[in-house]
Design an enzyme around this catalytic site. Structure first.
Site, PDB file in Angstrom:
ATOM      1  N   HIS A  35       0.853  -1.194   0.000  1.00 56.44           N
ATOM      2  CA  HIS A  35       0.000   0.000   0.000  1.00 56.44           C
ATOM      3  C   HIS A  35       0.892   1.249   0.000  1.00 56.44           C
ATOM      4  O   HIS A  35       1.817   1.358   0.792  1.00 56.44           O
ATOM      5  CB  HIS A  35      -0.868  -0.052   1.260  1.00 56.44           C
ATOM      6  CG  HIS A  35      -1.880   1.032   1.409  1.00 56.44           C
ATOM      7  ND1 HIS A  35      -3.153   0.965   0.877  1.00 56.44           N
ATOM      8  CD2 HIS A  35      -1.827   2.212   2.070  1.00 56.44           C
ATOM      9  CE1 HIS A  35      -3.833   2.045   1.207  1.00 56.44           C
ATOM     10  NE2 HIS A  35      -3.045   2.836   1.934  1.00 56.44           N
ATOM     11  N   ASP A 177      -8.201   1.069   6.875  1.00 57.40           N
ATOM     12  CA  ASP A 177      -6.885   1.709   6.873  1.00 57.40           C
ATOM     13  C   ASP A 177      -6.829   2.727   8.003  1.00 57.40           C
ATOM     14  O   ASP A 177      -7.639   3.656   8.042  1.00 57.40           O
ATOM     15  CB  ASP A 177      -6.690   2.385   5.505  1.00 57.40           C
ATOM     16  CG  ASP A 177      -5.330   3.035   5.345  1.00 57.40           C
ATOM     17  OD1 ASP A 177      -4.489   2.927   6.243  1.00 57.40           O
ATOM     18  OD2 ASP A 177      -5.123   3.658   4.279  1.00 57.40           O
TER      19      ASP A 177
HETATM   20  C1  DX5 Z   1      -3.295   7.373   6.757  1.00 60.95           C
HETATM   21  C2  DX5 Z   1      -2.822   6.443   5.649  1.00 60.95           C
HETATM   22  C3  DX5 Z   1      -2.587   5.107   6.206  1.00 60.95           C
HETATM   23  C4  DX5 Z   1      -1.483   5.096   7.220  1.00 60.95           C
HETATM   24  C5  DX5 Z   1      -1.730   3.994   8.198  1.00 60.95           C
HETATM   25  O1  DX5 Z   1      -3.615   8.591   6.269  1.00 60.95           O
HETATM   26  O2  DX5 Z   1      -3.800   6.321   4.637  1.00 60.95           O
HETATM   27  O3  DX5 Z   1      -2.360   4.131   5.188  1.00 60.95           O
HETATM   28  O4  DX5 Z   1      -0.231   4.941   6.640  1.00 60.95           O
HETATM   29  O5  DX5 Z   1      -0.809   4.088   9.231  1.00 60.95           O
HETATM   30  P1  DX5 Z   1      -0.989   3.241  10.562  1.00 60.95           P
HETATM   31  O6  DX5 Z   1      -1.185   1.825  10.167  1.00 60.95           O
HETATM   32  O7  DX5 Z   1       0.280   3.467  11.326  1.00 60.95           O
HETATM   33  O8  DX5 Z   1      -2.196   3.808  11.255  1.00 60.95           O
HETATM   34 ZN    ZN Z   2      -3.603   4.503   3.169  1.00 64.11          ZN
END
Ligand code: DX5
Ligand code: ZN
Length: 236
Positions: A35, A177
């Site tokens: 991703h 996400d």
């Molecule tokens: C947030 C992004 C996510 C983020 C998730 O705005 O879209 O993909 O990288 O990060 P974690 O898993 O650390 O919450």
């Molecule tokens: Zn994301």
């Protein structure tokens, strides 16, 4: 991972000085997709990466590249990301006035089309698009940064979208996400999530990248054997 649930590590929390190593560790550790979080400093307050990074990541792995566009006027950049090697492009419903045209343009480029909604955005805004998209991304944090605290509220939207999918017999996969880890992934799975994006829980796991993947996979294992997922992304 065992098919059914899809795990998509987000490189936002990776060590960019050693990005290739990090991606290969994720691939070896059992990641299904990679991703990539694209932020423009307008739609969200942060600025991250663009097609140049997608192109480099494309050379580091054969896994599908799942590109999450947190940018305004995403239609201007779809082709650039396709050429760079993206396999799916997800745009935010809040960032475009013509969802139909944008998602069709993504499909015309031969890619999976995704639509993302922020916490608090009514799911009514994606209902019309449901039949013609491949991914429905429900944000479980306000987008912009990794390492934020998981918001349970959007799981209600995940449940409603699961119902809608069943009613309309659509194949769009529900993705979550933000704040996803071994504790929150099963909650999202029970609500109906099928694809799990995680950045810090994987790339900043204290025992390493493979351990981060394994922890989330392990937390989903029981649910997986219960047959919770609705569709296998390999079928799409
Ligand atoms: C947030 C992004 C996510 C983020 C998730 O705005 O879209 O993909 O990288 O990060 P974690 O898993 O650390 O919450
Ligand atoms: Zn994301």
């Amino acid at each position: 991972m065992a098919k059914g649930f899809t795990l998509a590590p987000s490189i936002l929390s990776a060590d960019f000085l050693h990005l290739e190593d990090a991606i290969q560790a994720a691939e070896k550790g059992g990641a299904d997709w990679i991703h990539i979080d694209v932020m423009d400093g307008h739609f969200v307050p942060n600025i991250t990466m663009g097609p140049v990074i997608v192109k480099a990541v494309r050379r580091a792995t054969r896994l599908p590249l799942d590109v999450h566009l947190m940018i305004e006027t995403p239609q201007r950049y779809l082709e650039d990301f396709a050429v760079a090697g993206a396999d799916s492009l997800t745009v935010h419903v809040e960032a475009t006035t013509d969802l139909e045209q944008v998602t069709q343009a993504i499909r015309d480029l031969g890619l999976r089309a995704g639509v993302a909604i922020n916490p608090g955005t009514p799911i009514g805004r994606v209902k019309k698009a449901l039949e013609r998209i491949d991914l429905l991304l429900v944000m479980t944090v306000n987008p912009g940064f990794s390492e934020q605290t998981f918001m349970p509220g959007p799981l209600q939207e995940v449940e409603q979208l699961r119902e809608l999918k069943l009613q309309r017999r659509t194949k769009a996969l529900i993705q979550v996400d933000g704040g996803i880890d071994a504790r929150t992934a099963p909650l999202a799975a029970q609500a109906g999530a099928e694809i799990f994006v995680a950045a810090s829980a994987i790339f900043k796991h204290k025992e390493g990248i493979a351990a981060g993947i394994e922890a989330i996979r392990g937390s989903l294992a029981t649910l997986e054997t219960q047959g919770a997922p609705l569709a296998d992304p390999a079928d799409t």
